[in-house]
Design an enzyme around this catalytic site. Sequence first.
Site, PDB file in Angstrom:
ATOM      1  N   SER A 145       0.839  -1.207   0.000  1.00 38.60           N
ATOM      2  CA  SER A 145       0.000   0.000   0.000  1.00 38.60           C
ATOM      3  C   SER A 145       0.870   1.251   0.000  1.00 38.60           C
ATOM      4  O   SER A 145       0.675   2.157  -0.818  1.00 38.60           O
ATOM      5  CB  SER A 145      -0.901   0.018   1.240  1.00 38.60           C
ATOM      6  N   ARG A 190       0.231   8.318   5.243  1.00 39.45           N
ATOM      7  CA  ARG A 190      -0.776   7.599   6.034  1.00 39.45           C
ATOM      8  C   ARG A 190      -2.170   8.211   5.872  1.00 39.45           C
ATOM      9  O   ARG A 190      -3.174   7.505   5.899  1.00 39.45           O
ATOM     10  CB  ARG A 190      -0.349   7.560   7.499  1.00 39.45           C
ATOM     11  N   HIS A 230      -3.388   6.792   2.725  1.00 43.09           N
ATOM     12  CA  HIS A 230      -3.730   5.392   2.982  1.00 43.09           C
ATOM     13  C   HIS A 230      -5.133   5.265   3.585  1.00 43.09           C
ATOM     14  O   HIS A 230      -5.878   4.335   3.278  1.00 43.09           O
ATOM     15  CB  HIS A 230      -2.676   4.803   3.932  1.00 43.09           C
TER      16      HIS A 230
END
Lengths: 209, 209
Positions: free
Chosen positions: A16, A39, A42
């Site tokens: 990812s 993040r 994500h």
Amino acid sequence: GDLDYLRDGREIYRRSFATIRAEARLERFAGPLERCVVRMIHACGMVDLADDVEASPGFAAAATAALRGGAAILCDTEMVAAGITRRRLPADNEVVCTLGDPRAAELARELATTRTAAAVELWRERIEGALVVVGNAPTALFQLLIRLEEGWPRPAAVIGVPVGFVGAAESKRALAARRHLVEFLVVHGRRGGSAIAAAAVNALASEEE
Amino acid sequence: GDLDYLRDGREIYRRSFATIRAEARLERFAGPLERCVVRMIHACGMVDLADDVEASPGFAAAATAALRGGAAILCDTEMVAAGITRRRLPADNEVVCTLGDPRAAELARELATTRTAAAVELWRERIEGALVVVGNAPTALFQLLIRLEEGWPRPAAVIGVPVGFVGAAESKRALAARRHLVEFLVVHGRRGGSAIAAAAVNALASEEE
């Protein structure tokens, strides 16, 4: 078949983050701020989120130092609080949400504002040096900025990523215009939300990916 | 100044939903499904989310009937559970997240899969007629589909909106390909997340906007 899936959690994270770093425009970011943006992407599945991120130059250093020093994390909603991974926190930091406090409903009536904005009033005694996280409510961010201009003690940093169609973009512009008051991270425009907010905290809390 | 903000919560909702209905392509949706898509957009700030939504024809009716009948709501993460507004639920429905159950960690080791996928195993006794909500983990949705194909009792409906870069789009395609197994709602592609998932539940739970 189409139900064969990758079952190794660490490998899922690795792939990812590799995809995000291959696709997103991250050149403007470095170190902990880069990890933070990765993040946040994500958490929402959109690599172009990076283009709407703005942070004050001292934001990442101030936020990570505060967390390491044991700062409280003040969240506008329970969803943000629920998204913070406790085992990543470096000093068993307290995660606070005052929205459910009965006094918030009372203050909302008194101040003729939303309950999320009124809940900010209850941060007064804990805000000095804290990490503030507004993931949902533009009215909470506006109320915070009003109090900071009035001379409230300063938090270490503010993550301001409220989401939506009324006041979200405006409240984030207002925060970014107040770098003299406080270190900040925003996602400009309508996008934001509790998942992005919690992801930013989780990234700042630990270097582990 | 730039800190003057609209303080009336109802008016904020009214203007937000009016903006969404003016901008989003909602012609494909009606009734409770339209309200569901509007609220999902409200949660993420993106009107083009509507274009990626697919639901089985019976989804909204099945999900609302289940909630009214007292069905449990099975959530993949605590963030989804935290986002469900309890006072909107029509039958004080139980909101369940098994991710923190110690048996989930154990099962993850046994089955060599993620903890979120292993947590699905613990839904077995409660899944019949339940509303399932997967807001984060593609692996949970894959694991659920495997068990449904193996003959598990059927939930009333599945909200499948996991987010991200590995398996999210694939797991949602796999769900949408199984309309013979279960009623479903998905957001195709990488987008999704706990806020969108909880918003869908909140819309189905009550007609109040």
